[in-house]
Design an enzyme around this catalytic site. Structure first.
Site, PDB file in Angstrom:
ATOM      1  CD  GLU A   1       1.255  -4.751   5.149  1.00  9.40           C
ATOM      2  OE1 GLU A   1       1.177  -5.377   4.060  1.00  9.40           O
ATOM      3  OE2 GLU A   1       2.221  -4.049   5.453  1.00  9.40           O
TER       4      GLU A   1
ATOM      5  CG  HIS B   1       3.084  -3.531   1.469  1.00  8.89           C
ATOM      6  ND1 HIS B   1       3.250  -4.518   2.401  1.00  8.89           N
ATOM      7  CD2 HIS B   1       4.264  -3.461   0.802  1.00  8.89           C
ATOM      8  CE1 HIS B   1       4.463  -5.050   2.307  1.00  8.89           C
ATOM      9  NE2 HIS B   1       5.103  -4.412   1.334  1.00  8.89           N
ATOM     10  CB  ILE B   2       1.397   1.057  -3.076  1.00  2.00           C
ATOM     11  CG1 ILE B   2       0.992   2.289  -2.232  1.00  2.00           C
ATOM     12  CG2 ILE B   2       0.207   0.133  -3.187  1.00  2.00           C
ATOM     13  CD1 ILE B   2       1.849   3.486  -2.387  1.00  2.00           C
TER      14      ILE B   2
END
Length: 326
Positions: free
Chosen positions: A268, A287-288
């Site tokens: 990431e 990645h939320i």
């Protein structure tokens, strides 16, 4: 005049109200860009008593060596794979995650992704706006009710996903080697405890909720994905390394899988040229899943409170020891 206030460093974004709470007791240095300013961060940690991070700051042995006074590391989230737990334990540094505070946000993301992928109609805006009318092609979506959701990893978040899915009329199968068949969570959620292979073979939807450890790395690889029904969809909101991204992309591109939603990746940010690029029926988010206005406030408030408690208790213990010695 000597400043006896303890020092807290926050290297990634945190809710402003939590910063104000910390400032009531401590000197606070909060800057969301510190995660990318390695030298500045190390300098601030030289006399810091606590560090608060999200998932990008790597709390390594080397970083701990730069922070000799550190008492606590607050984690604005629940995954701990960016923190060297053994090194922290050896140094007596408490690790304080926000357990449970973002569970609802992650669970809702998983259910929303399941509904979108099962129906298969929500990625057609560009073609409809261009004057196309793919009504026939998009008329074969599936309903959640009556479908089977396999929850891989049946901890707090997995159990909440199961409860939400059951409210939609879904059947739920669960796999978790840490939860015996006699565990109360199965009856409480109405989920059926299965082996890993049984859960995969039964699934119309797979939602993954496991930590990244050696036993879960590439947990879903080519062999496991081949056990799924061709129309099944996969959702991963846990850690990227638990799914073999190349195998997933290959299954999507060759029609062996109905769709996938990935919020996490082995690297990431996701690098250009990833095998995932161009895969059909694939939703990618950065990645939320656990980040909403409400969850950020809950996570930040909880971690700030836990760090405050750890530092104040440490201060009281030190004062007691000094009292005894005098």
């Amino acid at each position: 005049m000597k400043n006896d206030r303890k020092k807290v460093v926050v290297s990634e974004f945190i809710d402003a109200s939590a910063v104000e709470s910390l400032k009531q007791h401590f000197d606070v240095h909060a800057n969301a860009s510190l995660v990318d300013q390695h030298d500045t961060l190390r300098g601030l940690l030289a006399d810091a008593d606590a560090l608060i991070v999200r998932n990008r700051t790597r709390v390594t042995q080397a970083l701990l060596d730069a922070a000799p006074k550190l008492i606590a590391v607050g984690r604005l989230g629940v995954g701990l794979d960016n923190i060297d737990l053994a090194a922290c334990a050896q140094r007596g540094v408490q690790v304080l995650p926000a357990t449970g505070a973002n569970a609802r946000a992650v669970a809702e993301y998983a259910i929303a992704a399941a509904l979108m992928l099962l129906r298969g109609a929500y990625l057609s805006s560009a073609s409809v706006a261009a004057g196309e009318w793919p009504r026939t092609a998009l008329s074969n979506g599936r309903e959640a009710a009556g479908s089977t959701l396999a929850v891989i990893g049946f901890g707090g978040i997995g159990q909440l996903v199961a409860q939400l899915a059951r409210s939609l009329g879904m059947r739920v199968a669960g796999y978790d080697p840490q939860q015996p068949a006699s565990a109360a969570c199965w009856k409480e959620t109405g989920a059926q405890c299965m082996t890993f292979e049984e859960a995969l073979r039964a699934a119309d939807v797979v939602s993954v909720h496991v930590p990244l450890v050696e036993s879960t790395r590439n947990l879903l690889g080519a062999a496991q994905l081949s056990m799924l029904k061709p129309h099944a969809v996969v959702i991963n909101t846990s850690r990227g390394g638990v799914i073999d991204e190349r195998a997933l992309a290959d299954a999507l591109k060759h029609g062996r899988l109905g769709g996938a939603a990935l919020d996490v990746f082995a690297d990431e940010p996701l690098k250009a040229g990833s095998p995932l690029a161009g895969a059909p029926n694939l939703v990618l988010t950065p990645h939320i899943a656990g980040l909403t206005v409400q969850s950020n406030e809950r996570v930040s408030t909880l971690v700030a409170a836990r760090v405050t408690q750890a530092l104040l208790e440490g201060e009281r213990d030190s004062q007691r020891r000094e009292g005894v010695s005098t």
